[in-house]
Design an enzyme around this catalytic site. Sequence first.
Site, short mmCIF file in Angstrom:
data_model
loop_
_atom_site.label_atom_id
_atom_site.label_comp_id
_atom_site.label_asym_id
_atom_site.label_seq_id
_atom_site.Cartn_x
_atom_site.Cartn_y
_atom_site.Cartn_z
N ASP A 1 0.83 -1.21 0.00
CA ASP A 1 0.00 0.00 0.00
C ASP A 1 0.87 1.25 0.00
OD1 ASP A 1 -2.33 1.47 0.10
OD2 ASP A 1 -3.13 0.49 1.89
N ASP B 1 -10.86 2.00 -3.47
CA ASP B 1 -11.49 1.56 -2.23
C ASP B 1 -13.00 1.56 -2.39
OD1 ASP B 1 -9.23 1.02 -0.85
OD2 ASP B 1 -9.29 2.76 0.45
C1 DGJ Z 1 -5.96 1.76 1.89
C2 DGJ Z 1 -6.33 0.57 1.07
O1 DGJ Z 1 -6.87 0.98 -0.15
C3 DGJ Z 1 -7.32 -0.29 1.85
O2 DGJ Z 1 -7.70 -1.39 1.06
C4 DGJ Z 1 -6.66 -0.74 3.12
O3 DGJ Z 1 -5.60 -1.59 2.85
C5 DGJ Z 1 -6.20 0.47 3.91
N1 DGJ Z 1 -5.38 1.34 3.11
C6 DGJ Z 1 -5.45 0.05 5.13
O4 DGJ Z 1 -4.94 1.12 5.80
#
Ligand code: DGJ
Length: 742
Positions: A487, A555
Amino acid sequence: MNLNNHFICKSCLIQYTKLLFLSFLLASAIQVSAQQSKVITIETQHNAMAFQVGTDKRVGMIYLGEKLANANEYQHIPSMNREGTDPSGMFNSAYTPAGSRNLIEPAIEVTHADGNTSLDLQYVSDQTKQVGPDVTLTSIVLKDPVYAFMVTLYYKVYAKNDVVEQWSVIKQTEKGNVMLQKFASANLYLTANSYWLKQYHGDWAREMQPQESELTAGIKVLDSKLGTRADLFQPPSFMVSFGKPATEEEGKVLLGSLEWSGNFKIDLEVDPLKNLRLIAGINPFASEYSLKPGEEFKTPAFLYTYSDSGKGNASRNLQRWARDYQIVDGKGARLTILNNWESTFFDFDETKLAALLKDTKKLGTDVFLLDDGWFGNKYPRNNDHAGLGDWQENKAKLPSGIGYLVKEAQNNEVKFGIWVEPEMVNPKSELFEKHPDWVIKQPNREDYLYRNQNVLDLSNPKVQDHVFGVLDNLFTKNPQLGFIKWDCNAVIYNAYSAYEKKQSHLYIDYVRGLYSVLARVRAKYPKVPMMLCSGGGGRVDYGALKYFTEFWPSDNTDPLERVFIQYEYSFFYPAITSDNHVTDWGKQPIKFRTDVAMMGKLGFDIMVGKLNEKDLQFCQQAIQTYKGFSDVVWHGDQYRLLSPWENDLASIQYANESRSKAVVFNYLTSNRYGAGSHLPIPLKGLDANKKYAVKEVNLYPGTRSAFKEDAVFTGDYLMKIGVNPMVNAGRASVILEIDEVQ
Ligand code: DGJ
């Protein structure tokens, strides 16, 4: 004899002689220009680019488009364009230098060792080499006649896919450092009556919002200055149609994308001759780069494909190229996932996770992916304010460590995957306390955070070692780790590096540092599946995807939104790269959510234990159904049959190469009265002479298909007439499997 006639004939004769003389002059002029000017042609299976080396040794781009049967005829093209004059002779430069006679947007701008800011680039040589069974590399060497400064333009051609990667290598052997102010990857010159740009914008949970408009005179810029998570507001992918907006099946169009995970800049300039100058590369913003004598500066590649039969063909070219050449294991299989982010957020412990591992088995996915929140002790990662950077298991949540969870996963016959965000740090962390100089922030200004975190300074080799170490330690301690989610949630504020001697190198060296870490990870762990995530789709580009098997598009997992988001990503990226998870976002029933997630790489992020019996049964069956056709989705050709932007429904088809199997996804995207599929939808990519059974799959338990079990049609019928998926408010999502029958 008629005197009059005689007189007319004499006049004819004079005219005729004049004409003969004129055409002789024209023919010899063409011949002379053919002799004097060299033409360099670069061809793919269907297309070509042509460059002309003028008598003044400047290289101009004279063509990009459908390939001509006779390569000798490219040289005639420029003489046919009569829009006006270019007094500088530079508008079509293959790599436009700044500071001499050029007064339009440059591809390269430099300050020489002696402080002079002029640059002229003249042809030295060119060559084409075969570098793969279907891949050639053409290089054109250009040199300044006054300064010891040269640029080599590279064109890597993937002929079968009609795809070109273009970059440049800048080198100087002057008496001191040269400052590079602009250093584009590519500079194209394109000719049409009008140009239609389809660009994208967005933000968190609103990725890939398209806009298409006509380019007007002057410069349109697509760019990012965010450093990391560079695509948050705008990705480096776009398309330009020529003459009119291309459709899925018709029109001339170029799809382009920069293979770079940092700041980018794409200039689209409609010049005074009404031609389009396209310059793409790293954003020169705050990035003046100092080049030592003998040193080379290699730009990232600009990737493009041209199609004269619409956006669909162009996107299939890019998708094939990505699977064949760019992404990790593009021809391989992928793992289905159960992720815990949406279902637990930071609130979990060993007992909860052990139960989730059992749920993974019960559900039937291949991997359990443990997301954010498993680390940090002095500053436990119980929310996004603390702990980032301290990659030790949190003892309160995971007293038996990751090793225990990996074993538990094995006991449940599933793989264990883990989330990391190794480029980042919370100020509330031991890492920050120990290495404040590893953090990007201004020394003399108040710190400013994005999601309560700073970015680590990857230009520093020690930080690179640290980031590599985060991954390496995890794998060394847990060799059975089966999946990584990488991430990247923050942009770079207050850009300043305690390591860099020249601050203006930071943005570029950061990305180079990142790639060097990823290359080390891949050298040691070549096969492990890795998901590229950046708080959603904040970093989706082919520079990073070289190291990843897949990416997290957004997301936003509301399935209705996802139909649109996935639809737009698909122009540039193959379905095999798109991680789509079934979550609790949105109002649609679980069937709709699962059907949408199946149109890529299927995963789940739900509380399996909270599913009612029928929903659980449906999900379990869905995973098995998916395994039956996922090969077609991952490796097949994609056809966008109906766009959700223009219809009440979206219809998207995937067909395998041998034309024996296809899958068609249909979703109702409008809730207007009576909205649905009123007519059959013609399919694509089948064999007209084959017969196919049409079957509705992924039915919710207790519901019946709208199709007769034995519905068999010829490919000819299915492609000319099609099939009506019978989508309506009661059947809002329908998947059809099309199988060849003998
Ligand atoms: C952002 C990501 O897009 C989510 O899927 C998740 O992993 C969060 N970060 C966790 O902090």
